[in-house]
Design a protein around this motif. Sequence first.
Motif, PDB file in Angstrom:
ATOM      1  N   HIS A 190       0.761  -1.430  -0.285  1.00  0.00           N
ATOM      2  CA  HIS A 190      -0.280  -0.414   0.236  1.00  0.00           C
ATOM      3  C   HIS A 190       0.938   1.320   0.031  1.00  0.00           C
ATOM      4  N   LYS A 191       1.602   1.256   0.441  1.00  0.00           N
ATOM      5  CA  LYS A 191       2.971   2.190   1.169  1.00  0.00           C
ATOM      6  C   LYS A 191       3.542   2.709  -0.424  1.00  0.00           C
ATOM      7  N   ILE A 192       4.350   1.319  -1.059  1.00  0.00           N
ATOM      8  CA  ILE A 192       4.830   1.861  -2.067  1.00  0.00           C
ATOM      9  C   ILE A 192       3.718   2.528  -3.196  1.00  0.00           C
ATOM     10  N   ARG A 193       2.615   1.573  -3.822  1.00  0.00           N
ATOM     11  CA  ARG A 193       1.742   2.085  -4.607  1.00  0.00           C
ATOM     12  C   ARG A 193       0.749   3.099  -4.517  1.00  0.00           C
ATOM     13  N   ASP A 194       0.268   3.570  -3.008  1.00  0.00           N
ATOM     14  CA  ASP A 194      -0.416   5.285  -3.070  1.00  0.00           C
ATOM     15  C   ASP A 194       0.176   6.141  -2.214  1.00  0.00           C
ATOM     16  N   THR A 195       1.211   5.976  -1.755  1.00  0.00           N
ATOM     17  CA  THR A 195       1.879   7.300  -0.858  1.00  0.00           C
ATOM     18  C   THR A 195       2.778   7.379  -1.554  1.00  0.00           C
ATOM     19  N   ALA A 196       3.605   8.363  -1.222  1.00  0.00           N
ATOM     20  CA  ALA A 196       5.036   8.597  -1.517  1.00  0.00           C
ATOM     21  C   ALA A 196       6.507   8.161  -0.307  1.00  0.00           C
ATOM     22  N   GLU A 197       5.882   7.338  -0.185  1.00  0.00           N
ATOM     23  CA  GLU A 197       7.216   6.345   0.061  1.00  0.00           C
ATOM     24  C   GLU A 197       8.254   6.234  -0.802  1.00  0.00           C
ATOM     25  N   TRP A 198       9.576   6.221  -0.214  1.00  0.00           N
ATOM     26  CA  TRP A 198      10.343   6.742  -1.064  1.00  0.00           C
ATOM     27  C   TRP A 198      10.987   4.987  -0.759  1.00  0.00           C
ATOM     28  N   GLY A 199      11.257   5.245  -2.975  1.00  0.00           N
ATOM     29  CA  GLY A 199      11.834   3.503  -3.042  1.00  0.00           C
ATOM     30  C   GLY A 199      13.248   3.371  -2.905  1.00  0.00           C
ATOM     31  N   GLY A 200      13.452   1.906  -2.738  1.00  0.00           N
ATOM     32  CA  GLY A 200      15.626   1.873  -3.220  1.00  0.00           C
ATOM     33  C   GLY A 200      15.559   0.285  -3.443  1.00  0.00           C
ATOM     34  N   HIS A 201      16.294  -0.384  -3.157  1.00  0.00           N
ATOM     35  CA  HIS A 201      16.922  -2.124  -3.692  1.00  0.00           C
ATOM     36  C   HIS A 201      15.720  -2.755  -4.058  1.00  0.00           C
ATOM     37  N   LEU A 202      14.484  -2.872  -2.978  1.00  0.00           N
ATOM     38  CA  LEU A 202      13.607  -3.850  -3.389  1.00  0.00           C
ATOM     39  C   LEU A 202      12.630  -3.377  -4.872  1.00  0.00           C
ATOM     40  N   GLU A 203      12.584  -2.307  -4.630  1.00  0.00           N
ATOM     41  CA  GLU A 203      11.637  -1.714  -5.796  1.00  0.00           C
ATOM     42  C   GLU A 203      12.550  -1.868  -6.999  1.00  0.00           C
ATOM     43  N   LEU A 204      13.917  -1.101  -6.732  1.00  0.00           N
ATOM     44  CA  LEU A 204      14.592  -1.418  -8.312  1.00  0.00           C
ATOM     45  C   LEU A 204      14.566  -2.622  -8.656  1.00  0.00           C
ATOM     46  N   LEU A 205      14.820  -4.307  -7.939  1.00  0.00           N
ATOM     47  CA  LEU A 205      14.304  -5.353  -8.444  1.00  0.00           C
ATOM     48  C   LEU A 205      13.465  -5.822  -9.547  1.00  0.00           C
ATOM     49  N   ALA A 206      12.299  -5.121  -8.173  1.00  0.00           N
ATOM     50  CA  ALA A 206      10.665  -4.994  -8.738  1.00  0.00           C
ATOM     51  C   ALA A 206      11.115  -4.278 -10.065  1.00  0.00           C
ATOM     52  N   ILE A 207      11.247  -3.875 -10.627  1.00  0.00           N
ATOM     53  CA  ILE A 207      11.223  -2.648 -11.592  1.00  0.00           C
ATOM     54  C   ILE A 207      11.982  -2.840 -12.863  1.00  0.00           C
ATOM     55  N   ALA A 208      13.184  -3.844 -12.320  1.00  0.00           N
ATOM     56  CA  ALA A 208      13.763  -4.390 -12.840  1.00  0.00           C
ATOM     57  C   ALA A 208      12.767  -5.961 -13.853  1.00  0.00           C
ATOM     58  N   LYS A 209      12.539  -6.576 -13.089  1.00  0.00           N
ATOM     59  CA  LYS A 209      11.862  -7.631 -13.655  1.00  0.00           C
ATOM     60  C   LYS A 209      10.722  -7.578 -14.814  1.00  0.00           C
ATOM     61  N   THR A 210       9.844  -6.252 -13.634  1.00  0.00           N
ATOM     62  CA  THR A 210       8.557  -6.067 -14.915  1.00  0.00           C
ATOM     63  C   THR A 210       8.554  -5.511 -16.301  1.00  0.00           C
ATOM     64  N   TYR A 211       9.965  -4.668 -16.518  1.00  0.00           N
ATOM     65  CA  TYR A 211       9.974  -4.023 -17.478  1.00  0.00           C
ATOM     66  C   TYR A 211      11.162  -4.654 -18.053  1.00  0.00           C
ATOM     67  N   ASN A 212      11.948  -5.689 -17.479  1.00  0.00           N
ATOM     68  CA  ASN A 212      12.889  -6.835 -18.492  1.00  0.00           C
ATOM     69  C   ASN A 212      14.242  -5.257 -18.979  1.00  0.00           C
ATOM     70  N   VAL A 213      14.727  -4.751 -17.380  1.00  0.00           N
ATOM     71  CA  VAL A 213      15.732  -3.893 -18.192  1.00  0.00           C
ATOM     72  C   VAL A 213      16.704  -3.893 -17.517  1.00  0.00           C
ATOM     73  N   GLU A 214      17.751  -4.014 -17.074  1.00  0.00           N
ATOM     74  CA  GLU A 214      18.663  -3.915 -16.330  1.00  0.00           C
ATOM     75  C   GLU A 214      19.317  -2.554 -16.213  1.00  0.00           C
ATOM     76  N   ILE A 215      19.426  -2.098 -14.542  1.00  0.00           N
ATOM     77  CA  ILE A 215      18.808  -0.528 -14.194  1.00  0.00           C
ATOM     78  C   ILE A 215      20.662  -0.221 -13.322  1.00  0.00           C
ATOM     79  N   GLY A 216      21.665   0.478 -14.150  1.00  0.00           N
ATOM     80  CA  GLY A 216      22.742   1.041 -13.644  1.00  0.00           C
ATOM     81  C   GLY A 216      22.112   2.150 -12.656  1.00  0.00           C
ATOM     82  N   VAL A 217      22.802   1.853 -11.337  1.00  0.00           N
ATOM     83  CA  VAL A 217      23.013   2.649 -10.721  1.00  0.00           C
ATOM     84  C   VAL A 217      24.141   3.583 -10.375  1.00  0.00           C
TER      85      VAL A 217
END
Length: 305
Positions: A234-261
Amino acid sequence: MESLEEMQARHRKEQKDLQARITQKKKGATKKTRKGVNSECEELERQLKERQEQERAGLDGEPVQEVDGVPALDEPSNEDPAIAMPNGVDHVTESLEKTTIEATPSENGQPRKRNRQKERLARRAAEQEAAVEAAKKEAANQPDRKAVERELMLKEFEARGLTEKLIRPDGHCLFSAVADQLSQAGIPLDTESGAEVREDQRYILVRKAAARYIEQHADDFVAWLDEPLDHYVHKIRDTAEWGGHLELLAIAKTYNVEIGVLQNGGAQTIEPGSDGPSEPKKIWLAYYRHGFGLGEHYNSLRRAP
């Protein structure tokens, strides 16, 4: 006529009273007025010393010079430790202790008791001021972490042929930076309906996608959470909660991208794994720990023209 003993007792009381005044003046001084207050206190000390020396000289029968009807005094000697006052913070409490420790007689001839509370307050004020000054000196000697971080990041950008797009530091920066990168790579933000929204709302789609993946793959994420999964989603979807490594991992798998930070002179890569239908595209983010007032921050990194 005042006797020598009476004069000495009065002089001690005058010194004690003056030190109490000086303590109050210095406690009430601000950074802007401290220099003026110190000068005023030094002048008060000098005037008292000269007057008391003049009174002692008159009692001993020494001649007193006058200029325009006012006694002219010789230059004060720094050899009398009971009168001479060193500059600095510590002399306030040292002098106060010296004057209160001496047994000055009261009206009934009995020694007056030390005012220990005043001594403690004066010591505490002096210690606090000394601690503030020490902290300022220590801070002045510390490296500018923001400037150091920025210099290292610029070197990384240049070495990799990247240019930075600033993202608003509003709590959504990770998702906004990813949305900018995905748009630059031509990847749809809404993987289910393909819907598009205006630029300043794109982060919402990335938030929903990351939250949806975490919710659907709970076994991969729940061990890393300090709260129930549904609360976190709920916090990740509906609030301004900061994102971190878990969200980057979920994004990489969802969009099939390699994320360089890129971060503080180094680089981290988050890979989508082998589940994607095609070769993953590479997107770049800049991660700052010291460069922005709110704390941790992400910017988007585009290919330099």
